[in-house]
Design an enzyme around this catalytic site. Structure first.
Site, mmCIF file in Angstrom:
data_model
loop_
_atom_site.group_PDB
_atom_site.id
_atom_site.type_symbol
_atom_site.label_atom_id
_atom_site.label_comp_id
_atom_site.label_asym_id
_atom_site.label_seq_id
_atom_site.Cartn_x
_atom_site.Cartn_y
_atom_site.Cartn_z
ATOM 1 N N ARG A 42 64.814 16.209 22.471
ATOM 2 C CA ARG A 42 64.170 14.972 22.345
ATOM 3 C C ARG A 42 63.525 14.532 23.852
ATOM 4 N NH1 ARG A 42 61.761 12.097 18.674
ATOM 5 N NH2 ARG A 42 63.197 13.316 17.327
ATOM 6 N N ASN A 71 71.462 7.298 16.174
ATOM 7 C CA ASN A 71 70.651 8.442 16.853
ATOM 8 C C ASN A 71 70.291 9.623 15.603
ATOM 9 O OD1 ASN A 71 70.869 11.330 18.542
ATOM 10 N ND2 ASN A 71 70.200 9.352 19.743
ATOM 11 N N HIS A 87 69.377 12.919 17.041
ATOM 12 C CA HIS A 87 67.950 12.586 17.477
ATOM 13 C C HIS A 87 67.903 13.118 18.957
ATOM 14 C CE1 HIS A 87 64.715 9.780 18.568
ATOM 15 N NE2 HIS A 87 64.366 10.089 17.339
ATOM 16 N N CYS A 88 68.806 13.085 19.528
ATOM 17 C CA CYS A 88 68.693 13.823 20.860
ATOM 18 C C CYS A 88 68.435 15.007 20.843
ATOM 19 C CB CYS A 88 70.059 13.544 21.769
ATOM 20 S SG CYS A 88 70.596 11.881 22.126
ATOM 21 N N ALA A 89 68.983 15.804 19.970
ATOM 22 C CA ALA A 89 68.788 17.186 20.111
ATOM 23 C C ALA A 89 67.554 17.747 19.324
ATOM 24 C CB ALA A 89 70.181 18.011 19.212
#
Length: 366
Positions: free
Chosen positions: A105, A298, A349-351
């Site tokens: 992300r 997230n 979401h970060c990944a």
């Protein structure tokens, strides 16, 4: 004043050279693919590699039915080989590429549409969330994917400006939601003023306006309050956000102040936003006793589903899933146990990073 004027002049000259009217699509618009970088021995996941690999495989299983997945590997883990031999692999493209870590992300290319309605990818500089972590390989992933023929559109160079995908939210209609804590961090673009940073992003992303949150944080978050851990657009008139109900929790006051800011924001048409509160998960700690940044905000929006982090907290998980189902009534809501993911201070979401329709070379992904 002279130095300030020169800096503004530099920004304007460069923006006139590269930018015209453009738009940053919302995450809920139709997508070509999602990029996912697999954990490997050279990442900070090394000490818990089997555990996090199982988590990533579960995430991959949840993603494959909804769209194509580009998996960046260094090298291909045996577990990934196994799952790809069992699943329908027509939706998966595996690319070998060096990475420092798995948080695509924040180093993945950011999608915009040019004034001619042409897809365009922006390659911003990634500096390990303000020089906290190594980023030499991550910062080259976008150019490597371009050289491997993954992208079907131009990759525009913005490597003089630090920006992470998790720090901005787009409603697809010209509004960008962000946090001052992150974008004004001195270790990112600290030589530039808020006005300069906003002007740059208005032009680079085609933003008509930026909504800045000055409050809100999660203990254990090393991104300096990325917006995707705190508040998310689910349509152009609705924001889901993290709310703390426990007056004794350290986050209570800051998240209350963030809620008040959200209430003061107005949509492009001048109306208050429809606000949907997500519960703050009960405190989760690592092996050394440090609190981890668990959040339901997230989540990842895909073509027909929303993949949501859960933490095996029955009441909180249930409430968060119900709220997101109400926000996305036409999508399947899929929970993924993310207790492993937050041990490195990120979540679903970060990944991941999405690419809208028209951005990926269909001849590459079979």
């Amino acid at each position: 004043m002279l130095i300030f004027a020169l800096r503004i002049g530099f920004f304007k000259n460069n923006m006139n050279k590269y930018f015209g009217a453009r738009r940053m699509p919302a995450e809920w618009e139709m997508q070509d693919a999602i990029i996912l970088a697999f954990p490997h021995i050279g990442t900070d996941w090394n000490y818990m590699l089997p555990e996090i690999t199982r988590c990533y495989i579960e995430l991959l299983k949840a993603m494959i039915p909804s769209g194509q997945v580009i998996i960046v590997v260094t090298p291909t883990p045996n577990e990934l080989q196994d799952i790809l031999s069992q699943e329908d692999t027509a939706q998966v493209c595996v690319i070998e590429c060096n990475t420092n870590d798995t948080w695509t992300r924040d180093y993945g290319a950011i999608s915009v549409v040019s004034k001619e309605n042409v897809p365009l990818l922006l390659d911003f500089k990634f500096n390990g969330w303000g020089l906290k972590f190594a980023s030499c390989y991550d910062n080259l992933v976008n150019s490597n994917l371009k050289n491997k023929g993954i992208y079907s559109c131009e990759l525009e160079n913005h490597l003089s400006f630090v920006l992470e995908g998790g720090s901005i939210e787009s409603d697809g209609d010209g509004t960008i939601l962000t946090t001052a804590e992150c974008l004004l961090s001195p270790n990112r673009n600290g030589a530039n003023s808020k006005e300069e940073i906003e002007t740059y992003l208005r032009n680079a992303l085609g933003a008509k306006r930026l909504l800045w949150l000055n409050h809100g944080y999660l203990n254990g978050d090393d991104t300096d309050s990325h917006i995707d851990t705190l508040a998310r657009f689910v349509d152009k008139d609705t924001i889901v956000y993290v709310k703390c109900y426990d007056t004794k929790d350290e986050h209570y006051e800051e998240l209350q102040l963030m809620e008040e800011e959200l209430r003061q924001f107005r949509t492009a048409s001048g109306k208050p936003y429809n606000l949907l509160p997500l519960p703050l998960p009960d405190a989760i700690y690592d092996e050394e006793g440090y609190r981890l940044p668990a959040t339901y905000a997230n989540f990842l929006i895909m073509n027909d589903r929303v993949i949501v982090p859960i933490y095996l907290q029955s009441e909180n998980d249930k409430k968060a899933l119900e709220i997101l189902k109400s926000a996305f009534p036409n999508k399947t809501i899929l929970p993924i146990d993310s207790n492993a993911l937050i041990k490195q201070h990120g979540s679903i979401h970060c990944a991941t990073m999405q690419f809208p329709k028209g951005y990926i070379n269909k001849n590459i992904i079979k």
